[in-house]
Design a protein around this motif. Structure first.
Motif, PDB file in Angstrom:
ATOM      1  N   ASP A  48       3.150   4.722   6.923  1.00 36.65           N
ATOM      2  CA  ASP A  48       3.851   4.014   7.999  1.00 36.65           C
ATOM      3  C   ASP A  48       3.626   4.689   9.343  1.00 36.65           C
ATOM      4  OD1 ASP A  48       4.958   1.917   6.544  1.00 36.65           O
ATOM      5  OD2 ASP A  48       6.815   3.000   6.117  1.00 36.65           O
ATOM      6  N   LYS A  49       3.695   6.015   9.376  1.00 37.08           N
ATOM      7  CA  LYS A  49       3.481   6.756  10.621  1.00 37.08           C
ATOM      8  C   LYS A  49       2.043   6.592  11.124  1.00 37.08           C
ATOM      9  CE  LYS A  49       7.102  10.137   9.858  1.00 37.08           C
ATOM     10  NZ  LYS A  49       7.459  11.485   9.450  1.00 37.08           N
ATOM     11  N   LEU A  50       1.077   6.575  10.206  1.00 37.51           N
ATOM     12  CA  LEU A  50      -0.322   6.378  10.590  1.00 37.51           C
ATOM     13  C   LEU A  50      -0.524   4.985  11.197  1.00 37.51           C
ATOM     14  CD1 LEU A  50      -2.018   8.032   7.476  1.00 37.51           C
ATOM     15  CD2 LEU A  50      -1.981   8.953   9.813  1.00 37.51           C
ATOM     16  N   ILE A  51       0.083   3.972  10.588  1.00 37.71           N
ATOM     17  CA  ILE A  51      -0.001   2.604  11.117  1.00 37.71           C
ATOM     18  C   ILE A  51       0.635   2.550  12.504  1.00 37.71           C
ATOM     19  CG2 ILE A  51       0.798   0.217  10.813  1.00 37.71           C
ATOM     20  CD1 ILE A  51      -1.472   0.937   8.866  1.00 37.71           C
TER      21      ILE A  51
ATOM     22  N   GLY B  17      -9.191  -0.746   2.045  1.00 37.14           N
ATOM     23  CA  GLY B  17      -8.716  -1.339   3.283  1.00 37.14           C
ATOM     24  C   GLY B  17      -7.690  -2.439   3.118  1.00 37.14           C
ATOM     25  N   ILE B  18      -7.425  -2.841   1.895  1.00 35.78           N
ATOM     26  CA  ILE B  18      -6.537  -3.990   1.684  1.00 35.78           C
ATOM     27  C   ILE B  18      -5.099  -3.695   2.129  1.00 35.78           C
ATOM     28  CG2 ILE B  18      -5.463  -5.437  -0.085  1.00 35.78           C
ATOM     29  CD1 ILE B  18      -8.193  -5.525  -1.469  1.00 35.78           C
ATOM     30  N   ILE B  19      -4.551  -2.580   1.728  1.00 31.87           N
ATOM     31  CA  ILE B  19      -3.151  -2.308   2.074  1.00 31.87           C
ATOM     32  C   ILE B  19      -2.994  -1.962   3.559  1.00 31.87           C
ATOM     33  CG2 ILE B  19      -1.201  -0.753   1.649  1.00 31.87           C
ATOM     34  CD1 ILE B  19      -1.981  -0.974  -1.355  1.00 31.87           C
ATOM     35  N   PRO B  20      -3.782  -1.023   4.114  1.00 24.86           N
ATOM     36  CA  PRO B  20      -3.611  -0.799   5.557  1.00 24.86           C
ATOM     37  C   PRO B  20      -3.978  -2.041   6.373  1.00 24.86           C
ATOM     38  CG  PRO B  20      -5.405   0.550   4.703  1.00 24.86           C
ATOM     39  CD  PRO B  20      -4.730  -0.086   3.529  1.00 24.86           C
ATOM     40  N   GLY B  21      -4.954  -2.818   5.923  1.00 22.48           N
ATOM     41  CA  GLY B  21      -5.311  -4.052   6.618  1.00 22.48           C
ATOM     42  C   GLY B  21      -4.174  -5.051   6.610  1.00 22.48           C
ATOM     43  N   GLY B  22      -3.513  -5.190   5.478  1.00 22.99           N
ATOM     44  CA  GLY B  22      -2.369  -6.099   5.389  1.00 22.99           C
ATOM     45  C   GLY B  22      -1.231  -5.662   6.297  1.00 22.99           C
ATOM     46  N   MET B  23      -0.993  -4.369   6.357  1.00 21.86           N
ATOM     47  CA  MET B  23       0.068  -3.850   7.217  1.00 21.86           C
ATOM     48  C   MET B  23      -0.265  -4.099   8.692  1.00 21.86           C
ATOM     49  SD  MET B  23       0.868  -0.317   5.142  1.00 21.86           S
ATOM     50  CE  MET B  23       2.334   0.194   6.048  1.00 21.86           C
TER      51      MET B  23
ATOM     52  N   ALA C  60      -2.400  -6.422   9.860  1.00 19.04           N
ATOM     53  CA  ALA C  60      -2.436  -7.871  10.105  1.00 19.04           C
ATOM     54  C   ALA C  60      -1.032  -8.407  10.348  1.00 19.04           C
ATOM     55  CB  ALA C  60      -3.094  -8.597   8.928  1.00 19.04           C
ATOM     56  N   GLU C  61      -0.089  -7.928   9.581  1.00 17.61           N
ATOM     57  CA  GLU C  61       1.299  -8.354   9.754  1.00 17.61           C
ATOM     58  C   GLU C  61       1.832  -7.901  11.106  1.00 17.61           C
ATOM     59  OE1 GLU C  61       4.759 -10.282   8.897  1.00 17.61           O
ATOM     60  OE2 GLU C  61       2.982 -10.288   7.607  1.00 17.61           O
TER      61      GLU C  61
ATOM     62  N   ASP D 275      -0.049  -9.811  13.928  1.00 20.63           N
ATOM     63  CA  ASP D 275      -0.051 -11.265  13.778  1.00 20.63           C
ATOM     64  C   ASP D 275      -1.461 -11.844  13.674  1.00 20.63           C
ATOM     65  OD1 ASP D 275       1.283 -13.671  13.374  1.00 20.63           O
ATOM     66  OD2 ASP D 275       1.243 -14.184  15.514  1.00 20.63           O
ATOM     67  N   ILE D 276      -2.306 -11.179  12.884  1.00 20.20           N
ATOM     68  CA  ILE D 276      -3.654 -11.685  12.614  1.00 20.20           C
ATOM     69  C   ILE D 276      -3.574 -12.509  11.331  1.00 20.20           C
ATOM     70  CG2 ILE D 276      -6.054 -11.101  12.093  1.00 20.20           C
ATOM     71  CD1 ILE D 276      -5.593  -8.447  13.586  1.00 20.20           C
ATOM     72  N   THR D 277      -3.961 -13.771  11.403  1.00 14.48           N
ATOM     73  CA  THR D 277      -3.871 -14.634  10.223  1.00 14.48           C
ATOM     74  C   THR D 277      -5.239 -14.966   9.618  1.00 14.48           C
ATOM     75  OG1 THR D 277      -3.847 -16.587  11.638  1.00 14.48           O
ATOM     76  CG2 THR D 277      -1.705 -15.682  10.987  1.00 14.48           C
ATOM     77  N   HIS D 278      -6.305 -14.738  10.358  1.00 12.62           N
ATOM     78  CA  HIS D 278      -7.667 -15.004   9.872  1.00 12.62           C
ATOM     79  C   HIS D 278      -8.151 -13.726   9.180  1.00 12.62           C
ATOM     80  CE1 HIS D 278     -11.300 -17.518  10.074  1.00 12.62           C
ATOM     81  NE2 HIS D 278     -11.953 -16.382  10.175  1.00 12.62           N
ATOM     82  N   ILE D 279      -7.801 -13.590   7.891  1.00  9.77           N
ATOM     83  CA  ILE D 279      -8.033 -12.350   7.148  1.00  9.77           C
ATOM     84  C   ILE D 279      -9.091 -12.585   6.079  1.00  9.77           C
ATOM     85  CG2 ILE D 279      -6.963 -10.587   5.717  1.00  9.77           C
ATOM     86  CD1 ILE D 279      -4.302 -11.364   7.115  1.00  9.77           C
ATOM     87  N   LEU D 280     -10.103 -11.728   6.090  1.00  8.86           N
ATOM     88  CA  LEU D 280     -11.239 -11.846   5.183  1.00  8.86           C
ATOM     89  C   LEU D 280     -11.445 -10.508   4.469  1.00  8.86           C
ATOM     90  CD1 LEU D 280     -13.365 -13.431   8.012  1.00  8.86           C
ATOM     91  CD2 LEU D 280     -12.376 -14.706   6.102  1.00  8.86           C
ATOM     92  N   THR D 281     -12.244 -10.528   3.402  1.00  9.16           N
ATOM     93  CA  THR D 281     -12.537  -9.285   2.700  1.00  9.16           C
ATOM     94  C   THR D 281     -14.036  -9.108   2.522  1.00  9.16           C
ATOM     95  OG1 THR D 281     -12.307 -10.363   0.549  1.00  9.16           O
ATOM     96  CG2 THR D 281     -10.361  -9.228   1.403  1.00  9.16           C
ATOM     97  N   ALA D 282     -14.425  -7.843   2.418  1.00  5.73           N
ATOM     98  CA  ALA D 282     -15.810  -7.489   2.122  1.00  5.73           C
ATOM     99  C   ALA D 282     -15.797  -6.445   1.016  1.00  5.73           C
ATOM    100  CB  ALA D 282     -16.504  -6.934   3.363  1.00  5.73           C
TER     101      ALA D 282
END
Length: 171
Positions: free
Chosen positions: A17-20, A41-47, A49-50, A53-60
């Motif tokens: 949380d502090k890093l985010i 990257g999924i969990i920090p990316g989700g945090m 994005a929330e 307010d980024i809703t166009h979320i993709l994965t690689a």
């Protein structure tokens, strides 16, 4: 087999949380897309994005072929295999934040950044931890990072829960 001499560090959810919180004020632009690198990257990316307010979320998903000890000195020569990657039309013209947990060698996030750029996107990279001591790309570094480390980081979502903790098909 020799033990791994790298320093190891486990971090908590509170530290994540502090890093985010440290990353969010760093962003210099608004992003209209995010590419999260699986799996780290999924969990920090989700945090992020929330929070942003980024809703166009993709994965690689990227894999580099296994290397023998003699091949490890030529790490630049390994071509990445893109197991999964967004279609070009999902990236074209979009300021895109690429998120992973750590920049170690930098190979994975650099491969993704180059492919987003080739698709016509405008990529910037973001990680929780940057390890300049393992970086294979000279002075290149992530556009955004929350902390510098020389340790092998274990994130709270990587804790081994073991197969005996997971119930498959039991009700």
């Amino acid at each position: 087999m020799k033990p791994d001499p790298r320093r190891q560090e486990a971090i908590t959810w509170e530290e994540v949380d502090k890093l985010i919180d440290h990353l969010i004020p760093q962003f210099r632009r608004e992003f209209t897309a995010m590419v999260m690198i699986t799996r780290g990257g999924i969990i920090p990316g989700g945090m992020l994005a929330e929070a942003m307010d980024i809703t166009h979320i993709l994965t690689a998903a990227v894999d580099f072929p296994a290397q023998t000890q003699s091949e490890k000195s030529s790490a630049f020569m390994a071509w990445p295999e893109f197991i999964q990657f967004p279609a070009e039309d999902k990236l074209r013209g979009r300021p895109t934040l690429i998120v992973d947990d750590v920049w170690g060698s930098g190979r994975t996030i650099t491969a993704v950044k180059n492919r987003v750029s080739a698709a016509g996107g405008f990529p910037e990279t973001c990680v929780l931890h940057f390890n300049p001591y393992r970086n294979l790309f000279g002075n290149a570094r992530p556009d955004y990072y929350a902390a510098t480390t020389d340790a092998f980081i274990t994130y709270p979502w990587e804790i081994d829960r073991g197969p005996d903790q997971v119930l498959f098909g039991e009700a």
